[in-house]
Design an enzyme around this catalytic site. Structure first.
Site, PDB file in Angstrom:
ATOM      1  N   CYS A 130       0.840  -1.207   0.000  1.00 49.17           N
ATOM      2  CA  CYS A 130       0.000   0.000   0.000  1.00 49.17           C
ATOM      3  C   CYS A 130       0.869   1.249   0.000  1.00 49.17           C
ATOM      4  CB  CYS A 130      -0.919  -0.004   1.235  1.00 49.17           C
ATOM      5  SG  CYS A 130      -1.992   1.449   1.341  1.00 49.17           S
ATOM      6  N   CYS A 133      -0.527   4.152   2.063  1.00 51.63           N
ATOM      7  CA  CYS A 133      -0.295   4.038   3.508  1.00 51.63           C
ATOM      8  C   CYS A 133       1.150   4.331   3.880  1.00 51.63           C
ATOM      9  CB  CYS A 133      -0.653   2.629   3.993  1.00 51.63           C
ATOM     10  SG  CYS A 133      -2.189   1.943   3.352  1.00 51.63           S
ATOM     11  N   ASP A 134       2.082   3.787   3.096  1.00 50.71           N
ATOM     12  CA  ASP A 134       3.472   3.718   3.535  1.00 50.71           C
ATOM     13  C   ASP A 134       4.460   4.615   2.795  1.00 50.71           C
ATOM     14  OD1 ASP A 134       2.639   1.814   5.348  1.00 50.71           O
ATOM     15  OD2 ASP A 134       3.090   0.136   4.020  1.00 50.71           O
TER      16      ASP A 134
END
Length: 304
Positions: A130, A133-134
């Site tokens: 992701c 997200c990261d």
């Protein structure tokens, strides 16, 4: 005994919940991750009514709408769906059992694993599925993205604004939509590696590199000194809990008719987990509405 249990909290499940509540059905909404893949989307440019909105913002709008209605919610993983005495039963990983007269499966899909040595051990320590997200965790680092489709190039687009160097590794030529390709193809910090397979991911505490092998006949190996590996090679449907109850297609997706009905009367399915050809937020939401209306119609015709 609920009128309806909805499995999945993505756009299909959340929309189904609104439609079911408006029909005054007693409804339980259960899922492992609230928001599904919609929560991971960095930007959505094709949801009607919004020229641009982030996935998190769109999820917030969905949440506000669902919160207006008396829908019971439970964040839990469903491990089994079965039919018993004319009703349906779900069992969660925590051991809870719930029953209903109808079911909607909107459990979506999960990232496909690369199954390369080092991937599992380093997940969360440099290996990610992701970018939304990261990506901020890899500022000024060198990273690689494995894949050549829409999700891979979208991840690359997020990363080129943050990382020092981004390598896109794919077996074949890019298959992403032209509009996405146009966003990344001229980035000065992007390197395109077509015709390479991943041999392994290296590192002990954190990712320190990725080993590739060329597919041009020479089978030559090379190492990229990267600190992050983003695996974007597609998704697999979350259907492991339906067992032998529902008919699946060759991709493991639930076969549905145009009204979202499945091979079992009283069970409907919607969104990415189904055999519908297009996997989009707006399509999943529409299918969720259809599934809820189908379940309502079934309850009217099968009064118990």
């Amino acid at each position: 005994m609920y009128d309806l249990i909805i499995i999945g909290m993505g756009p299909a499940g959340l929309t189904a919940a609104v439609y079911a509540a408006r029909k005054k059905l007693s409804t339980l909404l259960v899922g492992k991750h609230y928001g599904g893949q919609m929560a991971w989307a960095s930007g959505v440019e094709n949801y009607i009514g919004f020229q641009y909105i982030t996935g998190a913002e769109l999820l917030s709008r969905f949440e506000e709408h669902v919160a207006r209605y008396p829908v019971e919610r439970l964040e839990a993983e469903v491990i089994k769906l079965s039919r018993e005495n004319g009703h349906f039963s779900i069992r969660t990983a925590g051991g809870d059992v719930f029953q209903s007269r109808t079911v909607i499966v909107g459990s979506g899909k999960s990232p496909r694993r690369l199954n390369a040595p080092g991937e599992k051990e380093l997940t969360g320590r440099g290996v990610s599925y992701c970018a939304v997200c990261d990506a901020p965790l890899f500022a000024d680092m060198d990273v690689s993205v494995v894949g050549g489709g829409n999700s891979a190039l979208t991840a690359a687009y997020d990363l080129i604004k943050i990382a020092r160097r981004v390598y896109i590794i794919s077996l074949e030529e890019w298959t992403a939509d032209p509009v996405i390709i146009d966003k990344v193809k001229n980035a000065t910090n992007l390197t395109r590696l077509v015709g390479y397979e991943t041999v392994r991911i290296e590192g002990s505490e954190r990712v320190t590199g990725i080993i590739l092998r060329s597919l041009d006949g020479r089978k030559k190996e090379m190492k990229l000194d990267v600190q992050g590996v983003f695996i974007e090679i597609g998704t697999v449907p979350n259907t492991n809990f339906v067992g032998e109850l529902l008919e699946l297609n060759e991709k493991g997706e639930i076969r549905v008719d145009c009204d979202c009905s499945t091979s079992v009367p009283g069970v409907y399915a919607a969104g990415d987990v189904t055999s519908i050809p297009e996997k989009q937020i707006i399509v999943a939401a529409g299918e969720g509405a259809k599934a809820a209306l189908g379940a309502y119609r079934y309850l009217l015709e099968h009064k118990q």
